[in-house]
Design a protein around this motif. Structure first.
Motif, PDB file in Angstrom:
ATOM      1  N   UNK A   1      68.668 -36.612  32.559  1.00 15.47           N
ATOM      2  CA  UNK A   1      67.351 -35.981  33.471  1.00 15.47           C
ATOM      3  C   UNK A   1      67.763 -35.380  34.637  1.00 15.47           C
ATOM      4  N   UNK A   2      68.589 -36.104  35.405  1.00 20.42           N
ATOM      5  CA  UNK A   2      68.844 -35.289  36.664  1.00 20.42           C
ATOM      6  C   UNK A   2      69.777 -34.121  36.811  1.00 20.42           C
ATOM      7  N   UNK A   3      70.713 -34.007  35.664  1.00 21.00           N
ATOM      8  CA  UNK A   3      71.336 -32.716  35.709  1.00 21.00           C
ATOM      9  C   UNK A   3      70.323 -31.729  35.071  1.00 21.00           C
ATOM     10  N   UNK A   4      69.362 -31.969  33.940  1.00 23.00           N
ATOM     11  CA  UNK A   4      68.482 -31.135  33.522  1.00 23.00           C
ATOM     12  C   UNK A   4      67.576 -30.488  34.587  1.00 23.00           C
ATOM     13  N   UNK A   5      67.079 -31.354  35.529  1.00 27.05           N
ATOM     14  CA  UNK A   5      65.935 -31.184  36.543  1.00 27.05           C
ATOM     15  C   UNK A   5      66.641 -30.057  37.588  1.00 27.05           C
ATOM     16  N   UNK A   6      67.954 -30.537  37.961  1.00 29.01           N
ATOM     17  CA  UNK A   6      68.664 -29.676  38.732  1.00 29.01           C
ATOM     18  C   UNK A   6      68.939 -28.162  38.549  1.00 29.01           C
ATOM     19  N   UNK A   7      69.227 -28.286  37.093  1.00 34.74           N
ATOM     20  CA  UNK A   7      69.529 -26.951  36.614  1.00 34.74           C
ATOM     21  C   UNK A   7      68.303 -26.200  36.570  1.00 34.74           C
ATOM     22  N   UNK A   8      67.104 -26.825  35.983  1.00 34.40           N
ATOM     23  CA  UNK A   8      65.891 -25.894  35.772  1.00 34.40           C
ATOM     24  C   UNK A   8      65.512 -25.236  37.108  1.00 34.40           C
ATOM     25  N   UNK A   9      65.529 -26.199  38.078  1.00 36.92           N
ATOM     26  CA  UNK A   9      65.115 -25.593  39.356  1.00 36.92           C
ATOM     27  C   UNK A   9      65.657 -24.520  40.127  1.00 36.92           C
ATOM     28  N   UNK A  10      67.069 -24.483  39.612  1.00 39.16           N
ATOM     29  CA  UNK A  10      68.322 -23.640  40.202  1.00 39.16           C
ATOM     30  C   UNK A  10      67.625 -22.196  39.305  1.00 39.16           C
ATOM     31  N   UNK A  11      67.585 -22.321  37.905  1.00 43.83           N
ATOM     32  CA  UNK A  11      67.133 -21.247  36.974  1.00 43.83           C
ATOM     33  C   UNK A  11      65.604 -20.628  37.630  1.00 43.83           C
ATOM     34  N   UNK A  12      64.738 -21.322  37.561  1.00 40.56           N
ATOM     35  CA  UNK A  12      63.488 -20.866  38.316  1.00 40.56           C
ATOM     36  C   UNK A  12      63.697 -20.102  39.435  1.00 40.56           C
ATOM     37  N   UNK A  13      64.557 -20.677  40.352  1.00 37.31           N
ATOM     38  CA  UNK A  13      64.753 -19.904  41.619  1.00 37.31           C
ATOM     39  C   UNK A  13      65.198 -18.409  41.483  1.00 37.31           C
ATOM     40  N   UNK A  14      66.227 -18.471  40.445  1.00 34.66           N
ATOM     41  CA  UNK A  14      66.976 -17.166  40.170  1.00 34.66           C
ATOM     42  C   UNK A  14      65.971 -16.286  39.342  1.00 34.66           C
ATOM     43  N   UNK A  15      65.213 -16.530  38.636  1.00 36.53           N
ATOM     44  CA  UNK A  15      64.182 -16.018  37.994  1.00 36.53           C
ATOM     45  C   UNK A  15      63.149 -15.356  39.085  1.00 36.53           C
ATOM     46  N   UNK A  16      62.762 -16.054  39.846  1.00 37.19           N
ATOM     47  CA  UNK A  16      61.678 -15.780  41.049  1.00 37.19           C
ATOM     48  C   UNK A  16      62.352 -14.646  41.687  1.00 37.19           C
ATOM     49  N   UNK A  17      63.773 -14.690  41.979  1.00 32.86           N
ATOM     50  CA  UNK A  17      64.476 -13.975  43.072  1.00 32.86           C
ATOM     51  C   UNK A  17      64.573 -12.506  42.329  1.00 32.86           C
ATOM     52  N   UNK A  18      64.528 -12.689  40.822  1.00 29.53           N
ATOM     53  CA  UNK A  18      64.839 -11.394  40.103  1.00 29.53           C
ATOM     54  C   UNK A  18      66.196 -10.962  39.910  1.00 29.53           C
ATOM     55  N   UNK A  19      67.127 -12.393  39.614  1.00 33.63           N
ATOM     56  CA  UNK A  19      68.468 -12.242  39.319  1.00 33.63           C
ATOM     57  C   UNK A  19      68.355 -11.849  37.930  1.00 33.63           C
ATOM     58  N   UNK A  20      67.414 -12.641  36.996  1.00 35.93           N
ATOM     59  CA  UNK A  20      67.795 -12.235  35.635  1.00 35.93           C
ATOM     60  C   UNK A  20      66.203 -12.359  35.158  1.00 35.93           C
ATOM     61  N   UNK A  21      65.803 -11.600  34.028  1.00 37.04           N
ATOM     62  CA  UNK A  21      64.589 -11.696  33.560  1.00 37.04           C
ATOM     63  C   UNK A  21      64.448 -12.543  32.481  1.00 37.04           C
ATOM     64  N   UNK A  22      63.401 -13.344  32.168  1.00 40.63           N
ATOM     65  CA  UNK A  22      63.204 -14.139  31.195  1.00 40.63           C
ATOM     66  C   UNK A  22      62.760 -13.819  29.908  1.00 40.63           C
ATOM     67  N   UNK A  23      62.224 -12.406  30.074  1.00 41.09           N
ATOM     68  CA  UNK A  23      61.464 -11.600  28.699  1.00 41.09           C
ATOM     69  C   UNK A  23      62.740 -11.204  27.911  1.00 41.09           C
TER      70      UNK A  23
END
Length: 619
Positions: A597-619
């Motif tokens: 859970x800890x690893x998963x939660x941290x990775x999800x926050x990082x990915x959401x941050x990268x998406x919000x910054x426009x680093x990559x597109x989830x579409x």
């Protein structure tokens, strides 16, 4: 040599009042050719039939002065026909029965003509015909037999040498029997004389001239009203004064635009009557789909035509005919069409002015975002648009896509969405700034505008409206936090853009719903987020490699679904074995247990941050 002759010649035996004129058949052939040329092949049928009828009737009357026996007269008819030069011979059979008063009980005659002059000359002058051509012969036989029997008997040619048959064969029957057989050529036998036709045509032309004059005068007055800048209500009142027919102009949702010739109370009754009709008899028919048509109810009869502006129906014009009024006619359609055209021009002018003003406001919004104006200048210009830009505000960004569209269709769709957005918020009485940037639509909305609602609800309602109007479209919204400093609009624009990037399963995403991700991004700790992403994602932090992007999308959906393989498989349209292979590969590359859970939660926050910054597109 000079020669002078002087001679007089008289024939005392030749009758003066009804003399015989000897004319070669070729001359009649030329006459036939000229008739076809000047009045047409169809029209000469009736003309030549009546010509032959008159000859047959005259010969019958002369024959009846010396002969009284029907049998003798019937035998004498073909002889006279031959002596006139129309044919060289004939064969015929005739069967009839009379009652006690000498009236026909039954009649049938048939036969052939030998060497018809009409068939011969038609072929010489005009070639083989598609139909029978012995119209004079048919008229002669009909006139002769009708005169002899005292009842209308009509001949019809069933085979003709003129159309390529081996012989000219005919049948004679009583007219009432032809009518019972639904004979389609009877109208030629009852053809109106050319002089009568010309008189009728002349009367029609006079009537049409009057109609054209009235329409021209009507059009001129409409044009003058438009040039003078009259609004629709003024134009409708003027038209009612000219035509004295109640007029209603309504929008696509039956909202009133202009009305004349009917009281407000009566108009509401007629409107309710129309709505009931549409609900009961045409539930799928919308006002915006009306083409020129007539709708009849117990209370009214409406002549309706649409108002088209740039190929889009913006409303419709109606003439109202109530039970006590005169019936409509074709001229009413013409008048209504011209009124609809005038309404289209007025609405196009209003639409152009409105959209020009809205686009100007959009340019103003872009200048605010770019920081090109001072705060005082922003406030001052805002007053010109009716907005108090010193108030707290929200910023929203809308992304829109249309599946399977060409570049031309995409551009057209973009313009349609922009116009729809203007019109929607104008109808809602929401005054806001709307602009475009990077293919998205931008919204600057003051808190006062949504004081009786919430910004999320306003955008969700607009999203529902768009989906109804464009069911094949895909629309997503990102909404900023509430701002209170007009100079920080660009910051709130970034918040809305970041929220939009995370709009996946939800179509309307406020920035505040991002939680800790929003806090991280708001703290401007972007470089720290990227360092952390590089450390935690390792080889997966390569957003320029397409294969790596696919693995990042797989990881994001897997973590977002709480590690549920089946849901992730459906979201990514992968097979279970394919998904397991990817998850195993990701775990090996990251050297992490994605079930932790800890690893998963941290990775999800990082990915959401990268998406919000426009680093990559989830579409």
């Amino acid at each position: 040599m000079r020669i002078q002759l002087s001679e007089e010649s008289h024939s005392h035996e030749l009758a003066v009042d009804d003399r015989k004129i000897i004319t070669p058949s070729s001359a009649l052939g030329i006459l036939r050719q000229q008739l076809v040329k000047n009045i047409g092949n169809e029209r000469i049928k009736g003309f030549l039939f009546h010509f032959g009828w008159e000859m047959g009737e005259k010969d019958a009357k002369e024959a009846m002065q010396t002969e009284t026996s029907l049998e003798a007269l019937i035998k004498f008819g073909p002889i006279l026909h031959t002596e006139n030069g129309h044919i060289r011979g004939s064969q015929h059979d005739c069967t009839f029965e009379l009652d006690d008063q000498g009236k026909i009980k039954s009649f049938f005659s048939t036969g052939t003509w030998v060497d018809s002059y009409e068939a011969e000359e038609h072929i010489k002058q005009l070639g083989i015909s598609k139909i029978q051509v012995c119209h004079t012969l048919v008229g002669y036989a009909s006139g002769f037999m009708s005169t002899v029997f005292g009842e209308r008997l009509l001949a019809k040619e069933v085979n003709c040498v003129g159309k390529g048959d081996a012989e000219c064969r005919w049948i004679i029957k009583r007219q009432i029997e032809w009518e019972a057989d639904n004979e389609e050529d009877l109208h030629y036998y009852n053809e109106t004389p050319i002089v009568k036709e010309l008189e009728y045509t002349y009367d029609q032309l006079l009537e049409q001239k009057t109609v054209v004059t009235r329409l021209a005068n009507f059009q001129q007055k409409l044009t003058e009203a438009i040039i003078n800048g009259s609004n629709l209500q003024t134009i409708v009142d003027k038209v009612f004064g000219m035509v004295q027919i109640p007029i209603i102009i309504e929008g696509t949702d039956l909202q009133t635009i202009a009305c004349s010739g009917v009281s407000e109370e009566r108009y509401l009754e007629l409107k309710a009557d129309l709505e009931q009709y549409l609900e009961e008899y045409a539930p799928k028919e919308k006002a915006s789909k009306f083409r020129r048509k007539t709708i009849k109810t117990d209370a009214q009869e409406r002549l309706i035509t649409p108002i088209l502006v740039q190929k889009e129906v913006l409303g419709h014009c109606s003439f109202i005919f109530e039970n006590t009024q005169r019936e409509q006619h074709e001229e009413d359609y013409l008048l209504l069409d011209r009124l609809a055209n005038a309404a289209s021009l007025v609405l196009l002018n209003e639409k152009t002015k409105f959209e020009s003003f809205e686009r100007m406001k959009g340019n103003f919004l872009e200048q605010i975002i770019d920081g090109k104006l001072s705060e005082s200048e922003i406030i001052k210009r805002g007053n010109y648009t009716g907005l108090d830009l010193g108030q707290p505000f929200y910023f929203a960004v809308m992304e829109y896509k249309k599946s399977q569209s060409s570049i031309e269709e995409e551009f057209l769709f973009q313009e349609q969405i922009f116009e729809t957005t203007f019109r929607y918020f104008n109808n809602k009485k929401h005054n806001l700034l709307i602009g475009q940037r990077d293919g998205n639509i931008l919204f600057f909305i003051t808190k006062e505008t949504v004081k009786n609602s919430t910004i999320e609800k306003v955008m969700k309602e607009f999203h529902c409206h768009l989906m109804k109007k464009y069911p094949k479209g895909d629309f997503k919204f990102g909404i900023s936090n509430l701002g209170d400093d007009i100079k920080k609009v660009s910051k709130h624009y970034e918040e809305a853009t970041m929220a939009l990037r995370l709009a996946n399963r939800k179509k309307v995403v406020p920035f505040r719903s991002l939680g800790i991700v929003g806090v991280l991004l708001n703290s401007q700790n972007i470089s720290g987020i990227r360092l952390l992403a590089e450390q935690e994602l390792g080889p997966l932090y390569n957003t320029k490699d397409l294969k790596t992007i696919e693995l990042l999308k797989t990881l994001y959906n897997f973590l977002l679904n709480g590690g549920k393989l089946e849901q992730t498989m459906n979201d990514l349209a992968l097979s279970m074995s394919g998904l397991r292979h990817r998850i195993n590969k990701i775990e090996r590359m990251l050297e992490k247990d994605l079930r932790d859970p800890d690893e998963a939660h941290q990775l999800l926050l990082i990915l959401k941050s990268l998406i919000a910054l426009g680093e990559f597109d989830i579409e």
